[in-house]
Design a protein around this motif. Structure first.
Motif, PDB file in Angstrom:
ATOM      1  N   THR A  28       0.872  -0.947  -0.053  1.00 45.40           N
ATOM      2  CA  THR A  28       0.068  -0.361   0.390  1.00 45.40           C
ATOM      3  C   THR A  28       0.554   1.259  -0.270  1.00 45.40           C
ATOM      4  O   THR A  28       1.560   1.438   1.048  1.00 45.40           O
ATOM      5  CB  THR A  28      -1.177   0.196   1.261  1.00 45.40           C
ATOM      6  OG1 THR A  28      -2.033  -1.535   1.501  1.00 45.40           O
ATOM      7  CG2 THR A  28      -1.613   1.060   1.411  1.00 45.40           C
ATOM      8  N   ALA A  29       0.517   2.216  -0.696  1.00 44.00           N
ATOM      9  CA  ALA A  29       1.643   3.232  -1.532  1.00 44.00           C
ATOM     10  C   ALA A  29       0.789   3.867  -0.358  1.00 44.00           C
ATOM     11  O   ALA A  29      -0.355   4.389  -0.208  1.00 44.00           O
ATOM     12  CB  ALA A  29       2.583   3.654  -2.758  1.00 44.00           C
ATOM     13  N   ALA A  30       1.318   5.745  -0.741  1.00 46.13           N
ATOM     14  CA  ALA A  30       0.056   6.136  -0.601  1.00 46.13           C
ATOM     15  C   ALA A  30       0.655   7.772  -1.624  1.00 46.13           C
ATOM     16  O   ALA A  30       1.353   8.531  -1.699  1.00 46.13           O
ATOM     17  CB  ALA A  30       1.204   7.269   1.530  1.00 46.13           C
ATOM     18  N   VAL A  31      -0.826   8.397  -2.175  1.00 42.62           N
ATOM     19  CA  VAL A  31      -0.944   9.635  -2.602  1.00 42.62           C
ATOM     20  C   VAL A  31      -0.597  10.819  -1.466  1.00 42.62           C
ATOM     21  O   VAL A  31      -1.502  11.725  -0.478  1.00 42.62           O
ATOM     22  CB  VAL A  31      -1.869   9.374  -3.509  1.00 42.62           C
ATOM     23  CG1 VAL A  31      -2.730  11.000  -3.925  1.00 42.62           C
ATOM     24  CG2 VAL A  31      -1.924   8.128  -4.735  1.00 42.62           C
ATOM     25  N   VAL A  32       0.243  11.407  -2.079  1.00 45.84           N
ATOM     26  CA  VAL A  32       0.754  12.568  -1.158  1.00 45.84           C
ATOM     27  C   VAL A  32       0.476  13.791  -2.265  1.00 45.84           C
ATOM     28  O   VAL A  32       0.993  15.014  -1.758  1.00 45.84           O
ATOM     29  CB  VAL A  32       1.468  12.633  -0.463  1.00 45.84           C
ATOM     30  CG1 VAL A  32       1.593  11.610   1.181  1.00 45.84           C
ATOM     31  CG2 VAL A  32       2.887  12.839  -1.035  1.00 45.84           C
ATOM     32  N   LYS A  33       0.071  13.774  -3.156  1.00 48.82           N
ATOM     33  CA  LYS A  33       0.173  14.651  -4.317  1.00 48.82           C
ATOM     34  C   LYS A  33      -0.621  16.487  -3.462  1.00 48.82           C
ATOM     35  O   LYS A  33      -1.771  16.002  -2.755  1.00 48.82           O
ATOM     36  CB  LYS A  33      -0.602  14.518  -5.656  1.00 48.82           C
ATOM     37  CG  LYS A  33      -1.510  14.411  -5.440  1.00 48.82           C
ATOM     38  CD  LYS A  33      -2.971  13.879  -6.942  1.00 48.82           C
ATOM     39  CE  LYS A  33      -3.588  13.213  -6.523  1.00 48.82           C
ATOM     40  NZ  LYS A  33      -4.256  13.287  -7.881  1.00 48.82           N
ATOM     41  N   ALA A  34      -1.225  17.629  -4.157  1.00 46.10           N
ATOM     42  CA  ALA A  34      -1.207  18.736  -4.425  1.00 46.10           C
ATOM     43  C   ALA A  34      -1.493  19.271  -2.043  1.00 46.10           C
ATOM     44  O   ALA A  34      -2.131  19.494  -1.134  1.00 46.10           O
ATOM     45  CB  ALA A  34      -3.187  18.330  -4.254  1.00 46.10           C
ATOM     46  N   ASP A  35       0.363  19.055  -2.817  1.00 39.24           N
ATOM     47  CA  ASP A  35       0.791  19.469  -0.327  1.00 39.24           C
ATOM     48  C   ASP A  35       0.110  18.118   0.396  1.00 39.24           C
ATOM     49  O   ASP A  35      -1.180  18.967   0.912  1.00 39.24           O
ATOM     50  CB  ASP A  35       0.432  20.758  -0.651  1.00 39.24           C
ATOM     51  CG  ASP A  35       0.991  20.890   0.488  1.00 39.24           C
ATOM     52  OD1 ASP A  35       2.197  21.157   1.257  1.00 39.24           O
ATOM     53  OD2 ASP A  35       0.716  22.133   1.549  1.00 39.24           O
ATOM     54  N   GLY A  36      -0.339  17.181   0.273  1.00 36.92           N
ATOM     55  CA  GLY A  36      -0.842  16.499   1.227  1.00 36.92           C
ATOM     56  C   GLY A  36      -2.392  16.341   0.819  1.00 36.92           C
ATOM     57  O   GLY A  36      -3.138  16.943   1.981  1.00 36.92           O
ATOM     58  N   TYR A  37      -2.631  16.633  -0.316  1.00 35.47           N
ATOM     59  CA  TYR A  37      -4.391  16.978   0.032  1.00 35.47           C
ATOM     60  C   TYR A  37      -4.998  18.727   0.746  1.00 35.47           C
ATOM     61  O   TYR A  37      -5.471  18.637   1.224  1.00 35.47           O
ATOM     62  CB  TYR A  37      -4.971  15.842   0.054  1.00 35.47           C
ATOM     63  CG  TYR A  37      -5.216  14.703  -0.463  1.00 35.47           C
ATOM     64  CD1 TYR A  37      -6.742  14.228  -1.108  1.00 35.47           C
ATOM     65  CD2 TYR A  37      -4.395  14.761  -1.210  1.00 35.47           C
ATOM     66  CE1 TYR A  37      -7.115  13.322  -2.548  1.00 35.47           C
ATOM     67  CE2 TYR A  37      -4.505  13.406  -2.018  1.00 35.47           C
ATOM     68  CZ  TYR A  37      -5.741  12.520  -3.098  1.00 35.47           C
ATOM     69  OH  TYR A  37      -5.732  11.914  -3.782  1.00 35.47           O
ATOM     70  N   GLY A  38      -3.772  19.304   0.721  1.00 32.97           N
ATOM     71  CA  GLY A  38      -3.636  20.496   0.942  1.00 32.97           C
ATOM     72  C   GLY A  38      -3.416  20.615   2.657  1.00 32.97           C
ATOM     73  O   GLY A  38      -3.737  21.161   3.172  1.00 32.97           O
ATOM     74  N   LEU A  39      -2.989  19.657   3.186  1.00 36.17           N
ATOM     75  CA  LEU A  39      -2.795  19.462   4.465  1.00 36.17           C
ATOM     76  C   LEU A  39      -1.298  19.413   5.184  1.00 36.17           C
ATOM     77  O   LEU A  39      -0.727  19.418   6.274  1.00 36.17           O
ATOM     78  CB  LEU A  39      -3.449  18.159   5.271  1.00 36.17           C
ATOM     79  CG  LEU A  39      -4.872  18.096   5.043  1.00 36.17           C
ATOM     80  CD1 LEU A  39      -5.522  16.655   5.869  1.00 36.17           C
ATOM     81  CD2 LEU A  39      -5.535  18.915   5.630  1.00 36.17           C
ATOM     82  N   GLY A  40      -0.242  19.437   4.076  1.00 36.91           N
ATOM     83  CA  GLY A  40       0.443  19.117   4.468  1.00 36.91           C
ATOM     84  C   GLY A  40       1.745  18.458   3.679  1.00 36.91           C
ATOM     85  O   GLY A  40       1.744  17.391   4.840  1.00 36.91           O
ATOM     86  N   ALA A  41       2.428  18.229   2.237  1.00 37.73           N
ATOM     87  CA  ALA A  41       3.256  16.740   2.207  1.00 37.73           C
ATOM     88  C   ALA A  41       4.131  16.587   2.890  1.00 37.73           C
ATOM     89  O   ALA A  41       4.352  14.832   2.933  1.00 37.73           O
ATOM     90  CB  ALA A  41       2.867  17.055   0.460  1.00 37.73           C
ATOM     91  N   GLY A  42       5.139  17.741   3.342  1.00 38.36           N
ATOM     92  CA  GLY A  42       5.910  17.136   4.407  1.00 38.36           C
ATOM     93  C   GLY A  42       5.826  15.954   5.676  1.00 38.36           C
ATOM     94  O   GLY A  42       5.870  15.116   5.719  1.00 38.36           O
ATOM     95  N   PRO A  43       4.784  17.003   6.303  1.00 37.89           N
ATOM     96  CA  PRO A  43       4.702  16.672   7.391  1.00 37.89           C
ATOM     97  C   PRO A  43       3.551  14.966   7.543  1.00 37.89           C
ATOM     98  O   PRO A  43       3.912  14.084   8.290  1.00 37.89           O
ATOM     99  CB  PRO A  43       3.646  17.033   8.720  1.00 37.89           C
ATOM    100  CG  PRO A  43       4.312  18.087   7.831  1.00 37.89           C
ATOM    101  CD  PRO A  43       4.210  18.085   5.886  1.00 37.89           C
ATOM    102  N   VAL A  44       2.515  14.248   6.218  1.00 39.50           N
ATOM    103  CA  VAL A  44       2.336  13.169   6.396  1.00 39.50           C
ATOM    104  C   VAL A  44       2.311  12.695   5.215  1.00 39.50           C
ATOM    105  O   VAL A  44       3.075  11.367   5.917  1.00 39.50           O
ATOM    106  CB  VAL A  44       0.946  14.058   5.007  1.00 39.50           C
ATOM    107  CG1 VAL A  44       0.507  12.338   4.333  1.00 39.50           C
ATOM    108  CG2 VAL A  44      -0.106  14.943   5.639  1.00 39.50           C
ATOM    109  N   GLY A  52       5.799   3.088   8.116  1.00 42.68           N
ATOM    110  CA  GLY A  52       5.748   1.885   6.806  1.00 42.68           C
ATOM    111  C   GLY A  52       5.506   1.957   5.493  1.00 42.68           C
ATOM    112  O   GLY A  52       5.912   0.864   4.374  1.00 42.68           O
ATOM    113  N   ALA A  53       5.072   3.130   4.939  1.00 43.03           N
ATOM    114  CA  ALA A  53       5.095   3.250   3.366  1.00 43.03           C
ATOM    115  C   ALA A  53       6.479   3.765   3.209  1.00 43.03           C
ATOM    116  O   ALA A  53       6.810   3.882   3.398  1.00 43.03           O
ATOM    117  CB  ALA A  53       3.595   4.817   3.378  1.00 43.03           C
ATOM    118  N   ARG A  54       6.429   2.932   1.500  1.00 43.18           N
ATOM    119  CA  ARG A  54       7.860   2.472   0.997  1.00 43.18           C
ATOM    120  C   ARG A  54       7.425   3.385  -0.608  1.00 43.18           C
ATOM    121  O   ARG A  54       8.784   3.802  -1.187  1.00 43.18           O
ATOM    122  CB  ARG A  54       8.160   1.328   0.943  1.00 43.18           C
ATOM    123  CG  ARG A  54       8.755   0.863   2.079  1.00 43.18           C
ATOM    124  CD  ARG A  54       8.800   1.639   3.861  1.00 43.18           C
ATOM    125  NE  ARG A  54      10.445   2.149   3.387  1.00 43.18           N
ATOM    126  CZ  ARG A  54      11.269   3.146   3.247  1.00 43.18           C
ATOM    127  NH1 ARG A  54      10.152   4.193   4.510  1.00 43.18           N
ATOM    128  NH2 ARG A  54      12.171   3.714   3.347  1.00 43.18           N
TER     129      ARG A  54
END
Length: 346
Positions: A28-44, A52-54
């Motif tokens: 399971t990956a993670a989509v963090v586009k659009a600045d983590g859906y507006g919530l901050g891609a870095g912290p998210v 564990g997301a790689r």
């Protein structure tokens, strides 16, 4: 404080990722586009990497570089838009993996970064991004001979489980990738919920991580509190705001709060979306303007220092419904003026 406070629960994001991961038997990956859906891609992204997301997905190379700066070396960061003109240096320096969408992108990447890994995005019927079946038939052998890491496609109607496009795209994806020796990915959040046939080797949830539909079991992630600037009393017949669209029919108390369409609280919320004071709903009175919203707080015993527009009383999808839009737009429109406070993941 004159701006709203946006509280972001990283623990809830991690819990949602783990819950979606538990539905599958694959990565399971993670989509963090659009600045983590507006919530901050870095912290998210950092919180999810610790969980564990790689592998992470972004829309454009510039987003990928920002996520790489937050994560450091190690996790794979994939770029949905592929290898655009001018992207070569960013892809190389940040170690990004473009999802190539056309023969032109394939040629560009192989010429500019011949030893750098890449994925391919295949068009299975959405007709938005991706290599079309005839072009893929021509490119496939060369693609497999290079450092190909992933073959993916995207479902157009995954949030409608009974839509015939889902089965049609599944069949097309299988036909285009049969015998392929690299991992395959078809599903975002909605595809995960469609079941194992859609999971393949990797899923890439987005909106479900952030508490939105179609993942109805998601934990809420955000709370947005807007400070009250001023409270005034109106008599019957007095009006509020641009266009005088609200007219008091009784002795009315109006609170003016800090926030508006410049902050992502769109004008369509006017007269429709409630706010909340300790769980009690209070209606918007008149039009949402650029920086201010007026709220009828007549029935409150006490007017608090701030009112919630997102929180326990109203999630992103409920607010979106009131505004005639979708939760994605609510989240990704949240403006830069908010003070952001993160609750760390355990």
């Amino acid at each position: 404080m004159g701006t709203g406070l946006l509280q972001i629960d990283l623990g809830a994001i991690v819990a949602n990722w783990r819950a979606l991961d538990a539905m599958t038997a694959c990565e399971t990956a993670a989509v963090v586009k659009a600045d983590g859906y507006g919530l901050g891609a870095g912290p998210v992204a950092a919180a999810l990497a610790r969980a564990g997301a790689r592998r992470f997905f972004v829309a454009v190379a510039e987003e990928g570089a920002a996520v790489r700066a937050a994560l450091g070396e190690g996790p794979e960061i994939c770029v949905f838009s592929g290898h655009m003109g001018g992207d070569t240096a960013i892809l190389r320096e940040a170690g990004l993996v473009p999802m190539l969408n056309s023969p032109e992108q394939f040629a560009r990447h192989r010429a500019a970064l011949p030893d750098a890994p890449y994925g391919v995005q295949l068009d299975t019927g959405m007709n938005r991004l991706g290599i079309e079946p005839a072009d893929w038939a021509t490119l496939r052998a060369e693609a497999e001979a290079g450092p190909l890491t992933l073959a993916m496609s995207h479902l157009a109607c995954a949030d409608e489980p009974d839509h015939p496009a889902n089965a049609a795209q599944l069949a097309a994806f299988r036909a285009m990738t049969e015998g392929l020796s690299v991992p395959r990915s078809l599903s975002a959040t909605g595809g995960i919920l469609l079941g194992r046939d859609y999971h393949f080797d990797l899923t890439r949830p987005g909106i479900g991580l952030y508490g939105g539909l179609p993942f109805a079991a998601a934990r809420p992630v955000v709370r947005l509190s807007l400070p009250v600037i001023q409270v005034r009393d109106l008599g019957p017949g007095e009006t509020v705001g641009y266009g005088c669209t609200f007219t008091a029919t009784r002795r009315t108390k109006i609170a003016t709060i800090s926030g508006g369409y410049a902050d992502g609280l769109i004008r369509a919320m006017s007269g429709r979306a409630p706010l909340f004071a300790d769980g009690t709903a209070v209606p918007v009175a008149g039009r949402v303007s650029m920086d201010l919203i007026t709220v009828d707080v007549t029935d409150l015993a006490d007017v608090p220092e701030a009112l919630d527009i997102l929180g326990p009383g109203q999630g992103v999808d409920a607010l979106a419904e009131a505004a005639g839009t979708i939760g994605y737009e609510i989240l990704t429109s949240l403006g830069p003026r908010y003070a952001r406070a993160y609750a760390d993941a355990p």
